[in-house]
Design an enzyme around this catalytic site. Structure first.
Site, short mmCIF file in Angstrom:
data_model
loop_
_atom_site.label_atom_id
_atom_site.label_comp_id
_atom_site.label_asym_id
_atom_site.label_seq_id
_atom_site.Cartn_x
_atom_site.Cartn_y
_atom_site.Cartn_z
N GLY A 1 4.44 -6.77 -12.18
CA GLY A 1 5.23 -6.30 -11.04
C GLY A 1 5.61 -4.84 -11.09
O GLY A 1 6.68 -4.45 -10.64
N GLN B 1 8.04 -2.19 -28.05
CA GLN B 1 8.22 -1.08 -29.01
C GLN B 1 6.88 -0.38 -29.26
O GLN B 1 6.79 0.84 -29.27
CB GLN B 1 8.75 -1.61 -30.35
CG GLN B 1 10.14 -2.21 -30.26
CD GLN B 1 10.58 -2.74 -31.62
OE1 GLN B 1 10.28 -2.18 -32.66
NE2 GLN B 1 11.31 -3.85 -31.61
N CYS C 1 -9.03 -10.32 13.16
CA CYS C 1 -10.30 -9.62 13.00
C CYS C 1 -11.49 -10.59 13.06
O CYS C 1 -11.87 -11.01 14.15
CB CYS C 1 -10.29 -8.78 11.73
SG CYS C 1 -11.48 -7.43 11.82
N GLY D 1 -11.41 -13.58 12.47
CA GLY D 1 -10.81 -14.75 13.11
C GLY D 1 -10.79 -14.64 14.63
O GLY D 1 -10.80 -15.64 15.34
N HIS E 1 -5.94 -5.65 12.52
CA HIS E 1 -5.22 -6.40 11.49
C HIS E 1 -3.72 -6.17 11.67
O HIS E 1 -3.16 -5.23 11.07
CB HIS E 1 -5.63 -5.92 10.09
CG HIS E 1 -7.02 -6.33 9.70
ND1 HIS E 1 -7.28 -7.53 9.09
CD2 HIS E 1 -8.20 -5.69 9.85
CE1 HIS E 1 -8.58 -7.61 8.86
NE2 HIS E 1 -9.16 -6.52 9.31
N GLU F 1 -1.33 -7.59 10.41
CA GLU F 1 -0.57 -7.79 9.16
C GLU F 1 -0.23 -6.49 8.44
O GLU F 1 0.74 -6.43 7.70
CB GLU F 1 -1.33 -8.74 8.21
CG GLU F 1 -2.64 -8.23 7.63
CD GLU F 1 -3.86 -8.53 8.49
OE1 GLU F 1 -3.70 -8.76 9.71
OE2 GLU F 1 -4.99 -8.55 7.94
#
Ligand code: GLN
Length: 563
Positions: free
Chosen positions: A30, A206, A403, A405, A534, A536
């Site tokens: 992350g 470390q 797209c 889809g 897109h 998204e």
């Protein structure tokens, strides 16, 4: 220019702070989300923040990398095909970034070689050091200048000790040498808990710090990722052996929602500490931005009002794992709109090839409140996707095509409503008599010359929406701009016939030539819409995407009506 004078060359006077985020021990813990969260808290505290991702690959961009291995290709407004972390930065910061914010080894070498060919080094011997690190620094400063940033966060991909990112660490070291009070290092490390011992171990961290030290760099802050919170003893140990003050060791345990991380960091005192350490004049921890973020983060913990969404694509599996990372932005976009609508989204990944092997299994789709077909390439699993779309259309299940889809949604309509049985896309069957989705004119040449990298229709383009349509109602405006990544488009020769059969092209490019959105009117289907772009890529936690929100609302509604 001789080497020594170039090294002395000072950049423009600026009070900007540079925070390098490097990884220790293992990747995938992350680092990107940590950098994004750091960016978020500093921006909420009133700083102009920009973020840079450094990918050590030779690839010029992420467009040519396999998304099942490398994760999603995130497209920026300017068309740059980048790493998925760029999406995290945009989402956490709520800004649009540009190609200036992304660099790869390939890019850095490419510009040095181009400059050498243009005699810009004026006869000097062009060397890996210093010229490569200096080019890295030039790029970092460009990103700073672009927005006049107070803070630049620079995430160096991979972990310390990897051969690949040494030159980037070298650039960071040189920056620190030049501006000792403006350059800082955050190491995101990992503390494993071996099963047989049950104790959290600090030793790998470390060692990672020692490795970083061997590049001439001392971390200012250690963010210790682990399963559980760090206890005082481990903090003391890390402080002592890694040479950082104890309050600079920040505990970052696993969380249910990544959106809690900026809040957790503030709780751990990271905001105040980083402002103090860097000498920035920061606003308070609780501010307008953080209050909005907190409200959003709280909404991510919703437990009821489940919406069950099937994501159908050609394949999502590699070995035993489902690689949802390749569709990270789709997942996040669904989440933001679901949370906004007070729902918990549950996503099921379905391989369309299952429906090809066992046609009856298509009925399993009946249990979903909505179906999404995301972007994709090639011919594998296409017939299964067409069956999926047909099922959604006929059974009134909300359908959202992104797209590919959308292209397949138009093909399904042409086949089953218009009766063009062999309707297809040139991508799958170039000898079909009814090419419903055809190669874009300017892409033909590129494809023939095998000029594949960065050559699709990429980035943000405007579109105009037809009033009264589902799309128009969702956006609440006729002018939109969305990001693209495609080579094919709806063939205008078939447009009239398809529209005659009832499908509406509710969004077009401003010149009317390119179909951007296809939909069935709201009176005929609860939600049956596809976008050539897109959406998204533009969904943000604090401003969910209107089309995803409309889709989720339709899913909620159809759930109420049918179950
Ligand atoms: N393969 C299709 C095209 O190139 C769709 C691309 C996508 O879904 N991003 O046009």
């Amino acid at each position: 220019m001789d080497k020594s004078s170039e090294l002395k060359l000072e950049s423009k006077v600026s009070n900007c702070k540079y925070i390098f985020v490097v990884g220790g021990v293992i990747s995938g813990v992350g680092k990107g989300i940590t950098a994004s969260s750091l960016a978020r808290i500093l921006s909420d505290r009133g700083q102009i923040v920009t973020a840079i991702k450094i990918d050590p690959y030779i690839n010029i961009d992420a467009g040519t990398m396999n998304p099942t291995e490398h994760g999603e290709v995130f497209v920026l407004d300017d068309g740059d095909e980048t790493d998925q972390d760029m999406g995290n930065y945009e989402r956490f910061l709520g800004v649009d970034l540009s190609r200036t914010n992304y660099m790869t080894t390939g890019r850095v070498y490419q510009s040095v070689i181009e400059r050498e060919r243009n005699l810009e080094y004026k006869g000097a011997c062009v060397q890996v050091v210093p010229h490569i690190p200096l080019e890295v620094i030039r790029r970092i400063e460009n990103a700073r200048d672009k927005v006049n940033a107070d803070v630049v966060l620079i995430e160096i991909g991979g972990t310390v000790g990897e051969y690949e990112n040494i030159l980037f660490l070298e650039a960071a070291r040189i920056m620190k040498l030049r501006k000792p009070n403006s350059v800082f290092f955050v190491m995101v490390s990992y503390l494993p808990v071996p099963g047989n011992i049950g104790e959290m171990k600090t030793k790998p961290t470390q060692h990672a710090v020692r490795t970083l030290n061997s590049s001439g760099i001392q971390p200012d802050i250690i963010i210790a990722r682990s399963k559980m919170p760090l206890d005082e003893k481990r903090k003391e140990k890390l402080s002592m052996f890694c040479n950082v003050p104890i309050d600079h060791v920040i505990s970052a345990p696993d969380v249910d929602s990544i959106y809690d991380i900026p809040l957790n960091f503030e709780k751990e005192g990271l905001g105040d500490m980083i402002c103090g350490t860097t000498g920035m004049t920061c606003g308070p921890a609780i501010n307008e931005g953080s209050i909005k973020w907190k409200k959003f983060a709280k909404s991510t913990h919703v437990k009821n009002n489940v919406v069950n969404i099937a994501i159908v694509g050609k394949y999502f599996n590699t070995g035993d794992f489902t690689l949802s990372d390749s569709y990270l932005s789709v997942i996040e976009a669904i989440k933001y709109s679901s949370y906004k609508a007070g729902s918990k989204p549950v996503l099921t990944w379905i391989s369309s090839m299952d429906f090809e092997k066992d046609p009856k299994s298509i009925n399993t789709l009946s249990k979903f409140d909505g179906i999404i077909v995301p972007g994709g390439f090639g011919s594998r699993g296409i017939e299964g996707i067409l069956k999926t779309i047909e099922y959604a259309r006929k059974h009134n299940i909300p359908y959202f095509g992104l797209c590919y889809g959308m292209q397949l949604m138009v093909i399904e309509y042409a086949r089953n409503v218009l009766g063009l049985k062999d309707a297809n896309t040139r991508e799958v069957n170039p000898s079909s008599k009814n090419i419903i989705i055809d190669i874009m004119e300017d892409q033909k040449d590129k494809l023939e010359k095998k000029n594949m990298g960065g050559s699709m229709r990429l980035g943000a383009y405007p579109a105009t929406l037809k009033k009264g349509t589902v799309a128009y109602k969702a956006y609440g405006s006729a002018e939109i701009s969305e990001r693209h990544r495609h080579r094919y488009e709806v063939n205008n020769a078939h447009r009239e016939a398809i529209e005659g059969a009832g499908l509406v092209f509710s969004g077009l490019s401003p010149d009317g030539k390119l179909c951007e959105i296809a939909e069935l009117p709201g009176s005929l289907h609860p939600f049956f819409l596809g976008t050539q772009f897109h959406p998204e890529f533009k969904a943000r936690p604090l401003s969910p995407h209107p089309l995803f929100t409309a889709f989720i609302k339709a899913c909620q509604k159809s759930k109420k009506n049918t179950k």
